[in-house]
Design a protein around this motif. Structure first.
Motif, short mmCIF file in Angstrom:
data_model
loop_
_atom_site.label_atom_id
_atom_site.label_comp_id
_atom_site.label_asym_id
_atom_site.label_seq_id
_atom_site.Cartn_x
_atom_site.Cartn_y
_atom_site.Cartn_z
N UNK C 157 0.78 -1.20 0.01
CA UNK C 157 -0.25 -0.03 -0.08
C UNK C 157 0.80 1.28 0.07
N UNK C 158 1.75 1.75 -1.08
CA UNK C 158 2.51 2.77 -1.05
C UNK C 158 1.88 4.11 -1.35
N UNK C 159 0.47 3.88 -1.85
CA UNK C 159 -0.27 5.26 -2.11
C UNK C 159 -0.95 6.02 -0.91
N UNK C 160 -1.38 5.00 0.06
CA UNK C 160 -2.06 5.52 0.92
C UNK C 160 -0.94 6.85 1.59
N UNK C 161 -1.58 7.69 2.33
CA UNK C 161 -1.01 8.76 3.02
C UNK C 161 -0.36 9.81 1.91
N UNK C 162 -0.43 9.53 0.64
CA UNK C 162 0.13 10.65 -0.29
C UNK C 162 -1.10 11.51 -1.17
N UNK C 163 -0.77 12.88 -1.28
CA UNK C 163 -1.70 13.59 -2.08
C UNK C 163 -1.57 13.24 -3.78
N UNK C 188 -2.19 -2.46 -3.90
CA UNK C 188 -2.80 -1.01 -3.49
C UNK C 188 -4.42 -1.18 -4.01
N UNK C 189 -5.09 -0.32 -3.54
CA UNK C 189 -6.52 -0.22 -3.91
C UNK C 189 -6.75 0.78 -4.98
N UNK C 190 -5.50 1.40 -5.17
CA UNK C 190 -5.75 2.44 -6.23
C UNK C 190 -5.42 2.09 -7.42
#
Lengths: 220, 248, 205
Positions: C157-163, C188-190
């Motif tokens: 989940x690298x994208x959580x916490x990123x804008x 990732x969920x993204x």
């Protein structure tokens, strides 16, 4: 991560978390104080019992300081990073214990002469006590590390760890106090000192490997 | 020598089938031998010339003390086998034997205390052997405690194996240190072993009751291990077949 | 440019509790691939990552890295891997820069400043990590991606916490990495930028 940056990090952590080490040392002091208050304040009793008192207190204090050794690394995910760092896990553990030992044993040795005075331990016996502390405490730290690694995933692992580890502490306590008692009765104590060193060396071989197995199992 | 037996022993299915043939027989022959040994020892063996009838507790105390040590030896070896070869049966063995070991250690302690009262005049002396049995009992309690505390079964298996191995290395040191410590404390109070060698009529029932207790514990351990095997392998097809065919 | 690397998963069986997370799964990846592990919460995405990196053992099956069995030659994998797990692995007693130095003792001040600027943590170098929010700690962890030279990345989940801006710079960083012959496996969920040519692995409950 390198061995050097790891060591530096551990040292920094311990120095910034002075209070943890302080707590263990104050605990040590309190246990020592319990004996004159609880048993007898007479110099005749204390000067004979001093070695045993200091050793029992030191064992408990060491157990306390070793108990939470891996807890934070486990909770914040750093243990996982140790595992995948490409560095040898037993060596990392050995580095960590060594630093803990240094940080605790130095103030303990500084406190020892004061306590020895308070417990009426004669000066020549005090040197024997110092030798046993320096040679025996590594074994206590190393054995305690195994227990700490085994119980790292438990929220309330402290009591369980005491239960597992204390029987393994007996030989160290027996030979240390034995050396002191032998010195008090004017006998040779080299044998006991040598056995203490042997136990510490054996722990040095066994403990990092066993702790590494335990940590790998705990992380997964 | 062929090592197939070793590999077979590692298979829960093979062990289960082996044990279901043998466990009850071993257990019952243990009961019979134990009874023979105890009745012979307690009722018919000659009186001890120094201690009179109170020595007869030896027929309970000594087998229990021997068993307590043997069980820990087995536990340590099993721990080593598990850490090195990952054999599935090893943790099952440890889990099943640890409470039995604790029980015999407790029996040895209690019978030792009961024996101590008429012989030494107190329930407890810091005798080297009594003390090391006490430590042994504590070691067992540690193994049981960690087995029960760890929720993750894989971790619990590893943990008891580690404790077992460390204990195996430590046990001789503990035993030696306690003996050494004791001789320093109180040299030769009253040595039970320094009688002339036991006569045959006294010694034979002791042997029989020791053997009996060995078989008794082995049978119990096998039964416990069978239960544990069924529990752990409950999803495999052979367990389903087994249960459907023979019931529980 | 990384020398060519390969990762083969063969006949993997994963078990958790009473149920199989995957049965007899096999797939191959090599340098230049991005692989996305799909699955609902609890489907075992993180578990699969942990098995690949060797923290967990599978029930059956083997992970091969460059043709070597990882369960035997774990070091070969660990020399090349950067694994960002579910936990941030950030020490709260260290400052932000010290945390990065712990992992990269030889990194220059400029490199660290740059990495922190990408994850919008400029000026936080000397701040104790204990004063940061969970999201900010997460971004310190991500900053490691701009400092590392490891070819294999395993990202949970690298994208959580990123804008939005952070996401696009991470995507750019990943594009650079695979064009250099690197290999990325992530959960990732993204949705990821389609131009990255993502391979997908599906775990179903």
């Amino acid at each position: 991560m390198t061995y050097f940056s790891f060591t530096k990090g551990e040292l920094l952590t311990l120095l910034r978390r002075k209070q943890d080490t302080m707590n263990a040392l104050i605990f040590f002091l309190m246990v020592v104080i319990l004996f004159p208050l609880g048993v007898s304040p007479s110099p005749e009793f204390l000067s004979v019992a001093a070695g045993g008192i200091i050793w029992c207190a030191a064992s408990l204090a060491i157990l306390m300081s070793v108990e939470g050794m891996f807890k934070e690394d486990f909770n914040d995910g750093c243990l996982e990073q140790w595992l995948v760092s490409g560095l040898s896990l037993p060596v990392l553990i050995l580095l960590k214990v060594s630093i803990h030992w240094l940080i605790v044993i130095v103030p303990l040795l500084i406190m020892a002469p004061i306590l020895a005075q308070m417990l009426f331990l004669p000066m020549d016996i005090f040197y024997v006590l110092l030798q046993t502390l320096i040679l025996g405490t590594p074994a206590l730290f190393l054995i305690g590390t195994i227990g700490s690694a085994l119980t790292v995933s438990l929220r309330h692992g402290a009591v369980l760890m005491l239960l597992i580890i204390i029987p393994f502490y007996l030989p160290v306590i027996i030979f240390s106090t034995g050396a002191i008692r032998a010195a008090q009765s004017g006998m040779l104590y080299d044998g006991q000192i040598a056995i203490l060193a042997a136990i510490s060396l054996a722990s040095l071989v066994v403990s990092p490997i066993m702790s590494a197995i335990s940590i790998k199992a705990s992380v997964s | 020598m062929s090592w197939t037996w070793f590999h077979k022993l590692g298979s829960p299915k093979w062990f289960f089938q082996f044990a279901s043939r043998w466990s009850l027989g071993v257990f019952l022959s243990g009961v019979v031998l134990l009874l023979i040994g105890l009745v012979w020892g307690l009722a018919f063996a000659p009186e001890d010339y120094q201690q009179g009838n109170s020595f007869r507790i030896i027929y309970i105390h000594v087998p229990a003390a021997i068993l307590a040590q043997s069980c820990y030896l087995g536990l340590g070896v099993a721990g080593f086998v598990f850490l090195v070869w990952q054999m599935k049966m090893a943790p099952i063995f440890i889990k099943s034997v640890a409470p039995l070991g604790a029980l015999v250690a407790l029996i040895a302690l209690v019978s030792g205390a009961i024996w101590g009262k008429p012989t030494w005049g107190t329930w407890w002396v810091w005798d080297a052997r009594l003390t090391s049995v006490l430590v042994l009992f504590l070691l067992y309690m540690g193994v049981i405690a960690i087995q029960n505390s760890l929720e993750d079964k894989i971790l619990a298996d590893k943990a008891v194996a580690v404790i077992g191995v460390v204990g195996l290395i430590n046990l001789p040191i503990i035993k030696y240190s306690v003996e050494w410590w004791n001789t320093l404390h109180q040299p030769a109070t009253f040595k039970l072993t320094e009688k002339p060698a036991m006569p045959m009529e006294m010694w034979l029932p002791l042997l029989i009751s020791s053997l009996g207790l060995y078989l008794f514990i082995a049978g119990l351990a096998m039964l416990r291990m069978q239960t544990e095997v069924l529990n752990r392998e409950r999803r495999s097809s052979w367990v389903k077949e087994e249960v459907l065919k023979n019931g529980i | 440019m990384h020398s060519s690397i390969s990762l083969n998963i063969s006949n993997l069986w994963i078990e958790r509790g009473e149920r199989y997370l995957c049965k007899d799964m096999s797939f191959s990846l090599s340098g230049g691939d991005i692989c996305k592990i799909n699955g609902e919460n609890g489907a075992g995405k993180s578990t699969l990552l942990k098995i690949i990196v060797g923290i967990l053992s599978p029930l059956e099956g083997t992970v091969y890295y460059n043709g070597e069995d990882v369960s035997i030659h774990r070091d070969l994998l660990h020399q090349d891997v950067l694994y960002l797990g579910h936990n941030s692995a950030i020490k709260s007693v260290f400052s932000v820069a010290e945390n990065l130095r712990w992992y990269f003792p030889n990194a220059s001040d400029e490199a660290i400043a740059y990495a922190l600027s990408v994850v919008s943590l400029s000026g936080y170098e000397e701040t104790p990590s204990s004063q940061l929010s969970a999201g900010q700690k997460r971004r310190i962890t991500l900053a490691r991606l701009w400092l590392t030279d490891k070819p294999l990345w395993l990202l949970d989940e690298p994208f959580t916490a990123l804008d939005v801006q952070g996401v696009s710079s991470l995507e750019k960083r990943m594009r650079d990495h695979i064009s250099n012959g690197g290999l990325i496996i992530l959960t990732t969920h993204q949705d990821i930028d389609a131009s990255l040519n993502v391979k997908e692995i599906n775990l179903t409950l």
